[in-house]
Scaffold this motif. Sequence first.
Motif, PDB file in Angstrom:
ATOM      1  N   LEU A  35      18.983  -8.753 -10.262  1.00 46.44           N
ATOM      2  CA  LEU A  35      18.276  -9.452  -9.198  1.00 46.44           C
ATOM      3  C   LEU A  35      16.784  -9.166  -9.278  1.00 46.44           C
ATOM      4  O   LEU A  35      16.374  -8.007  -9.424  1.00 46.44           O
ATOM      5  N   GLY A  36      15.974 -10.207  -9.156  1.00 44.93           N
ATOM      6  CA  GLY A  36      14.541  -9.994  -9.027  1.00 44.93           C
ATOM      7  C   GLY A  36      14.250  -9.248  -7.743  1.00 44.93           C
ATOM      8  O   GLY A  36      15.024  -9.298  -6.783  1.00 44.93           O
ATOM      9  N   ASP A  37      13.128  -8.536  -7.692  1.00 44.49           N
ATOM     10  CA  ASP A  37      12.855  -7.682  -6.543  1.00 44.49           C
ATOM     11  C   ASP A  37      11.355  -7.581  -6.262  1.00 44.49           C
ATOM     12  O   ASP A  37      10.536  -8.160  -6.982  1.00 44.49           O
ATOM     13  N   ILE A  38      11.020  -6.852  -5.202  1.00 42.95           N
ATOM     14  CA  ILE A  38       9.629  -6.755  -4.761  1.00 42.95           C
ATOM     15  C   ILE A  38       8.770  -6.036  -5.807  1.00 42.95           C
ATOM     16  O   ILE A  38       7.647  -6.476  -6.115  1.00 42.95           O
ATOM     17  N   LYS A  39       9.268  -4.964  -6.375  1.00 43.66           N
ATOM     18  CA  LYS A  39       8.500  -4.267  -7.411  1.00 43.66           C
ATOM     19  C   LYS A  39       8.290  -5.164  -8.631  1.00 43.66           C
ATOM     20  O   LYS A  39       7.259  -5.072  -9.304  1.00 43.66           O
ATOM     21  N   GLY A  40       9.260  -6.028  -8.899  1.00 41.81           N
ATOM     22  CA  GLY A  40       9.095  -6.979  -9.987  1.00 41.81           C
ATOM     23  C   GLY A  40       7.949  -7.939  -9.720  1.00 41.81           C
ATOM     24  O   GLY A  40       7.168  -8.269 -10.627  1.00 41.81           O
ATOM     25  N   ILE A  41       7.828  -8.387  -8.480  1.00 38.63           N
ATOM     26  CA  ILE A  41       6.719  -9.273  -8.105  1.00 38.63           C
ATOM     27  C   ILE A  41       5.385  -8.538  -8.262  1.00 38.63           C
ATOM     28  O   ILE A  41       4.414  -9.088  -8.789  1.00 38.63           O
ATOM     29  N   THR A  42       5.360  -7.286  -7.827  1.00 39.19           N
ATOM     30  CA  THR A  42       4.136  -6.488  -7.959  1.00 39.19           C
ATOM     31  C   THR A  42       3.757  -6.314  -9.424  1.00 39.19           C
ATOM     32  O   THR A  42       2.572  -6.369  -9.787  1.00 39.19           O
ATOM     33  N   SER A  43       4.745  -6.129 -10.274  1.00 39.16           N
ATOM     34  CA  SER A  43       4.470  -5.865 -11.692  1.00 39.16           C
ATOM     35  C   SER A  43       3.816  -7.056 -12.387  1.00 39.16           C
ATOM     36  O   SER A  43       3.224  -6.891 -13.452  1.00 39.16           O
ATOM     37  N   LYS A  44       3.896  -8.236 -11.804  1.00 42.50           N
ATOM     38  CA  LYS A  44       3.344  -9.434 -12.447  1.00 42.50           C
ATOM     39  C   LYS A  44       2.065  -9.919 -11.755  1.00 42.50           C
ATOM     40  O   LYS A  44       1.682 -11.077 -11.913  1.00 42.50           O
ATOM     41  N   VAL A  45       1.390  -9.037 -11.048  1.00 43.62           N
ATOM     42  CA  VAL A  45       0.169  -9.439 -10.355  1.00 43.62           C
ATOM     43  C   VAL A  45      -0.907  -9.893 -11.339  1.00 43.62           C
ATOM     44  O   VAL A  45      -1.648 -10.848 -11.073  1.00 43.62           O
ATOM     45  N   ASP A  46      -0.991  -9.246 -12.487  1.00 44.95           N
ATOM     46  CA  ASP A  46      -1.999  -9.655 -13.473  1.00 44.95           C
ATOM     47  C   ASP A  46      -1.687 -11.043 -14.039  1.00 44.95           C
ATOM     48  O   ASP A  46      -2.594 -11.838 -14.293  1.00 44.95           O
ATOM     49  N   TYR A  47      -0.417 -11.320 -14.237  1.00 42.20           N
ATOM     50  CA  TYR A  47      -0.011 -12.639 -14.728  1.00 42.20           C
ATOM     51  C   TYR A  47      -0.414 -13.726 -13.728  1.00 42.20           C
ATOM     52  O   TYR A  47      -0.972 -14.769 -14.096  1.00 42.20           O
ATOM     53  N   LEU A  86      10.183  -1.765   2.765  1.00 39.07           N
ATOM     54  CA  LEU A  86       8.922  -2.160   3.387  1.00 39.07           C
ATOM     55  C   LEU A  86       7.741  -1.495   2.696  1.00 39.07           C
ATOM     56  O   LEU A  86       6.667  -2.088   2.565  1.00 39.07           O
ATOM     57  N   ALA A  87       7.942  -0.272   2.225  1.00 38.12           N
ATOM     58  CA  ALA A  87       6.871   0.406   1.482  1.00 38.12           C
ATOM     59  C   ALA A  87       6.559  -0.361   0.193  1.00 38.12           C
ATOM     60  O   ALA A  87       5.387  -0.515  -0.185  1.00 38.12           O
ATOM     61  N   ASP A  88       7.603  -0.855  -0.485  1.00 34.89           N
ATOM     62  CA  ASP A  88       7.380  -1.673  -1.677  1.00 34.89           C
ATOM     63  C   ASP A  88       6.625  -2.945  -1.329  1.00 34.89           C
ATOM     64  O   ASP A  88       5.746  -3.388  -2.085  1.00 34.89           O
ATOM     65  N   PHE A  89       6.972  -3.533  -0.191  1.00 37.08           N
ATOM     66  CA  PHE A  89       6.294  -4.759   0.249  1.00 37.08           C
ATOM     67  C   PHE A  89       4.812  -4.485   0.499  1.00 37.08           C
ATOM     68  O   PHE A  89       3.941  -5.260   0.092  1.00 37.08           O
ATOM     69  N   ASP A  90       4.526  -3.370   1.168  1.00 35.28           N
ATOM     70  CA  ASP A  90       3.129  -3.019   1.447  1.00 35.28           C
ATOM     71  C   ASP A  90       2.344  -2.831   0.154  1.00 35.28           C
ATOM     72  O   ASP A  90       1.186  -3.241   0.051  1.00 35.28           O
ATOM     73  N   GLU A  91       2.965  -2.206  -0.836  1.00 35.44           N
ATOM     74  CA  GLU A  91       2.302  -2.022  -2.128  1.00 35.44           C
ATOM     75  C   GLU A  91       2.049  -3.367  -2.809  1.00 35.44           C
ATOM     76  O   GLU A  91       1.023  -3.566  -3.452  1.00 35.44           O
ATOM     77  N   MET A  92       3.004  -4.273  -2.658  1.00 37.51           N
ATOM     78  CA  MET A  92       2.831  -5.600  -3.247  1.00 37.51           C
ATOM     79  C   MET A  92       1.657  -6.338  -2.611  1.00 37.51           C
ATOM     80  O   MET A  92       0.807  -6.913  -3.298  1.00 37.51           O
ATOM     81  N   ILE A  93       1.608  -6.325  -1.284  1.00 38.54           N
ATOM     82  CA  ILE A  93       0.489  -6.969  -0.562  1.00 38.54           C
ATOM     83  C   ILE A  93      -0.839  -6.384  -1.036  1.00 38.54           C
ATOM     84  O   ILE A  93      -1.803  -7.107  -1.327  1.00 38.54           O
ATOM     85  N   LYS A  94      -0.897  -5.061  -1.119  1.00 45.07           N
ATOM     86  CA  LYS A  94      -2.124  -4.382  -1.544  1.00 45.07           C
ATOM     87  C   LYS A  94      -2.527  -4.812  -2.944  1.00 45.07           C
ATOM     88  O   LYS A  94      -3.707  -5.087  -3.221  1.00 45.07           O
TER      89      LYS A  94
END
Length: 549
Positions: A35-47, A86-94
């Motif tokens: 399953l895709g996840d929040i950390k996965g979304i964060t990992s592709k911020v540069d893309y 939620l902590a992962d979500f906050d990191e993603m937003i940041k």
Amino acid sequence: MSDSVFLAGDENWWRQAVVYQVYPRSFKDSNGDGLGDIKGITSKVDYIAELGVDAIWLSPFYPSALADGGYDVADYRDVDPKLGSLADFDEMIKAYHSKGIRVFVDVVPNHSSDLHVWFQEALASEPGSAARDRYIFRDGKGENGELAPNDWPSHFGPTAWTRTTNPDGTPGQWYLHLFAPEQPDFNWDNQEVIDDFKKTMRFWSDRGVDGFRIDVAHALKKDMSEPYPYIENYDVKHIPLDGSHHLFDRDDVMEIYRGWREIFNSYDPPRVAVAEAWVPAARRPRYASPETLGQAFNFDLLAAPWSARKFKKSIEFNLDLSEKSGSSSTWVLSNHDVIRHATRYGLPKKTDYEKWVMTDGTSPELDRELGLSRARAATMLVLALPGSTYMYQGEELGLFEVADLPGQVLQDPIWLRDGKTRKGRDGCRVPLPWEKGGSSFGFGTGSAHLPQPAWFAGYSVEFEEAQEDSTLKLYRAALKLRKELLTDENLEFVDSKRKVVHFVRPNGWHNITNFGKKPIALPAGSVQLTSAPLVDGKLPGNATAWITE
């Protein structure tokens, strides 16, 4: 907590923004569980940053039993543990804010999951109780209440009613669900429901969320008084223009959105929202007004055939609508609910897409080269229009619909609840290919939750990074150039041939799209970008060019 201080001040950023839709469970898997996840979304911020969009929109990532791809929400103010915290979500937003990219989240206010604490409380409570009043419960018809209250259909099957079982095991009341039985509809005449969703809007806004996509925005308020009208189906053509439909587009739904607007405007910059409202076009501006949600999806191009006349008519009509609402228009070619546009444009006109998918995409035959060339041309056209463009993950790779998913892997309730007569939407929700090889083409370290076809290798990010003429490279170039050329929201059409759409934006930015087969001569100016190589200096068929004076 994250904030948007670095983005404060620009209240109109959304009017011509490009928003990239992320379907979280199919975007990137960071832990190998499929399953895709929040950390996965964060990992592709540069893309995402290199792609050049202004914002991302996350489809539901809340706790869910996945009866409907996450649109059955068990807790509106948390992250599904399978997707993170939620902590992962906050990191993603940041991470995204650090790149100047804003974040939208999907809110699903028409219905919850049947696992929501409120619905579980309702099932354990007596008829007429305060707990049951948060939803829509009714006694059944017939001698012993064995018949549904009425014959209203569900979007996902034959009936919109399911009978409950009382705590003592006897048959109980019925509850309304316009979608799957696991998605009971809220009662929006209940003040607790109203107050709780205001709390949800503040919760995510306080965490730095910049905007909201409102699911089924037209269906919250309902007239449940008897006698119940006969409703054959939920086609938009059956919704009247006077707000009198029992279930959809009622005038009093605007009371809800005016209350939300007060919350949105208390932030700097104001939070924004876009309505998914399947309503007659004349009623759409109400959802997009500055006093309510501010923007509403224009889905007209999802149904438009590859035709210069139809595209131009849709553009003129929707720009007029946006002027009436005081908003900007939105342009959508693909999303998580429809056949991908590279596929639609490669099939014959008037193809029944549901029947086509049921043949595993074999009849009629898909012309991939034609579909992709038209998709690239259409993307450049909509990016040149005034207003916001909402993209769907994978379209920047030129992905086609995965039409040959076998029945045993399908997850969509359309398939599961409608007699297995329609495959549903899983074909556009197959996890993305990031690499040319591996067990899931770089989506994760193991298998993906929906199987990926072998042809994904040639449409992966890794493969397209190495191709100068790839669709990914075209998207990046178009988005970069768009930011350089964009000014106000004016547009002027230029008289042109029957199969050509030609308009000019401020700064002398011309868009010429050739819907025909034969190459056409281009006007004088500097050719900045084309969706296909020129042929002897002419624009080939099924292609778009951007020219500056």
